[in-house]
Design a protein around this motif. Structure first.
Motif, PDB file in Angstrom:
ATOM      1  N   THR A 199      40.860  41.511  30.297  1.00 55.18           N
ATOM      2  CA  THR A 199      40.385  42.801  30.807  1.00 55.18           C
ATOM      3  C   THR A 199      38.897  42.721  31.353  1.00 55.18           C
ATOM      4  O   THR A 199      38.623  41.639  31.592  1.00 55.18           O
ATOM      5  CB  THR A 199      40.258  43.696  29.582  1.00 55.18           C
ATOM      6  N   ASP A 200      38.431  43.876  31.704  1.00 58.99           N
ATOM      7  CA  ASP A 200      37.093  43.869  32.626  1.00 58.99           C
ATOM      8  C   ASP A 200      36.096  43.957  31.517  1.00 58.99           C
ATOM      9  O   ASP A 200      35.808  45.081  30.990  1.00 58.99           O
ATOM     10  CB  ASP A 200      37.162  44.936  33.781  1.00 58.99           C
ATOM     11  N   ALA A 219      46.690  40.241  33.086  1.00 63.81           N
ATOM     12  CA  ALA A 219      45.463  40.678  33.408  1.00 63.81           C
ATOM     13  C   ALA A 219      45.477  42.132  33.814  1.00 63.81           C
ATOM     14  O   ALA A 219      46.992  42.380  34.344  1.00 63.81           O
ATOM     15  CB  ALA A 219      44.774  40.004  34.723  1.00 63.81           C
ATOM     16  N   ILE A 225      37.148  38.559  36.573  1.00 62.59           N
ATOM     17  CA  ILE A 225      37.544  37.440  35.772  1.00 62.59           C
ATOM     18  C   ILE A 225      36.781  36.181  36.378  1.00 62.59           C
ATOM     19  O   ILE A 225      36.984  36.037  37.586  1.00 62.59           O
ATOM     20  CB  ILE A 225      39.048  37.160  35.700  1.00 62.59           C
ATOM     21  N   ALA A 249      41.075  40.457  39.468  1.00 61.99           N
ATOM     22  CA  ALA A 249      42.203  39.975  38.669  1.00 61.99           C
ATOM     23  C   ALA A 249      43.444  39.647  39.948  1.00 61.99           C
ATOM     24  O   ALA A 249      44.150  38.678  39.842  1.00 61.99           O
ATOM     25  CB  ALA A 249      42.917  40.965  38.240  1.00 61.99           C
ATOM     26  N   GLU A 250      43.793  40.670  40.877  1.00 62.19           N
ATOM     27  CA  GLU A 250      44.779  40.501  41.806  1.00 62.19           C
ATOM     28  C   GLU A 250      44.478  39.093  42.799  1.00 62.19           C
ATOM     29  O   GLU A 250      45.290  38.460  43.055  1.00 62.19           O
ATOM     30  CB  GLU A 250      44.901  41.423  42.883  1.00 62.19           C
ATOM     31  N   VAL A 258      46.299  33.382  36.753  1.00 69.02           N
ATOM     32  CA  VAL A 258      46.955  34.276  35.798  1.00 69.02           C
ATOM     33  C   VAL A 258      48.279  34.490  36.181  1.00 69.02           C
ATOM     34  O   VAL A 258      48.691  34.201  37.069  1.00 69.02           O
ATOM     35  CB  VAL A 258      46.444  36.042  35.860  1.00 69.02           C
ATOM     36  N   VAL A 261      49.557  40.525  36.924  1.00 66.72           N
ATOM     37  CA  VAL A 261      48.658  41.667  36.768  1.00 66.72           C
ATOM     38  C   VAL A 261      49.452  42.843  36.202  1.00 66.72           C
ATOM     39  O   VAL A 261      50.507  43.284  36.845  1.00 66.72           O
ATOM     40  CB  VAL A 261      47.893  42.110  38.010  1.00 66.72           C
TER      41      VAL A 261
END
Length: 292
Positions: A199-200, A219, A225, A249-250, A258, A261
């Motif tokens: 998470t952020d 994510a 991240i 994240a993307e 990751v 998402v």
């Protein structure tokens, strides 16, 4: 002068209206003002732009675990200020303030629960406690959670939310990276399933250790991240702007760091599916149809 006369005359009020914190929340990305009960029903996601509001451990536990299933463990474990550290403030003062603002004794809240009917050991970090930094007690709580997951045959889920290692504890903090990683290796060798939820923000020593060691890594949309933060990188590189989507994240997904998402309001169902399919003893029959 009544309201209609004021409007006709072009008279504008100079009274600044404040948004009551307990009723309304304003999105930092698009400026949308949303009713808090509506936000809660939508897992604290902005209804206009989809931005994910920052939330603490209590809300994550309600979102992820089955109702009434969560039982906290190691609640009394907390840091002991081993170095008697002080910069412009005493570390002990920071600890007391963090406990008041977060409602927990350390930067991670750990416990046992079920997710989609499947037994799980759940740990949730909280940035309200010294930016969710990794201290000695944080590492010990996560290590004990891994041991409990191994002993009980539970899946392990860690919600990562951290600024990195806690500098006020120096090597006591840094050694937690190796300690947790070793525990995770033992857990993996025994066939356990570990899912990391980033998470952020997820930064520093947490990213450099257990956040990136999951069998599966999820994510939240828009989560930052990385290892060093964007401001540090800009200063080190001597540049004013970073590429669009850098450390988001993307973009991290595009580069293979990751696995998926997942919006916050879908994470519980996704975790339930993964645990049911992949964890020893998972209850695949309990899966919600929409989660497959």
């Amino acid at each position: 002068m009544n309201w209609f006369e004021r409007l006709k005359a072009g008279v504008l009020t100079r009274i600044k209206r404040e948004i009551p914190e307990a009723i309304w929340s304003k999105c930092k990305d698009c400026g949308e003002t949303a009713y808090q009960h509506a936000l809660e029903r939508n897992s604290w996601i902005c209804p206009r732009c989809g931005s994910h509001f920052p939330i603490g451990h209590e809300k994550y536990i309600r979102i992820l675990s089955d109702p009434g299933s969560f039982t906290e463990i190691d609640a009394g474990l907390s840091t002991a200020d081993p170095l008697k550290f002080r910069d412009h403030r005493r570390y002990s003062d920071r600890i007391r303030e963090a406990r008041r603002s977060s409602g927990i004794n350390e930067a991670v809240h750990t416990g046992l629960c079920t997710i989609g009917g499947n037994p799980a050991a759940l740990g949730v970090m909280d940035t309200r406690y010294i930016m969710g930094s990794l201290g000695g007690a944080t590492g010990e709580k996560i290590s004990r959670l891994i041991d409990r997951a191994l002993a009980d045959g539970r899946a392990l889920v860690l919600v990562c939310q951290s600024g990195g290692a806690r500098m006020q504890e120096s090597t006591f903090s840094l050694m937690q990276m190796a300690k947790i990683s070793a525990r995770l290796r033992r857990f993996s060798n025994a066939g356990g399933l570990y899912v990391a939820v980033l998470t952020d923000p997820t930064y520093g020593g947490v990213t450099a250790s257990f956040a990136m060691l999951g069998d599966l890594t999820l994510a939240e949309p828009g989560a930052r991240i990385g290892f060093a933060g964007q401001a540090v990188i800009r200063q080190f590189m001597g540049i004013e702007e970073l590429p669009a989507g850098f450390q988001i994240a993307e973009t991290v997904l595009e580069h293979g760091f990751v696995d998926r998402v997942v919006p916050r309001n879908e994470i519980a169902a996704t975790l339930g599916s993964l645990i049911a399919m992949l964890a020893p003893g998972g209850k695949e029959s309990s899966l919600p149809t929409a989660a497959t």
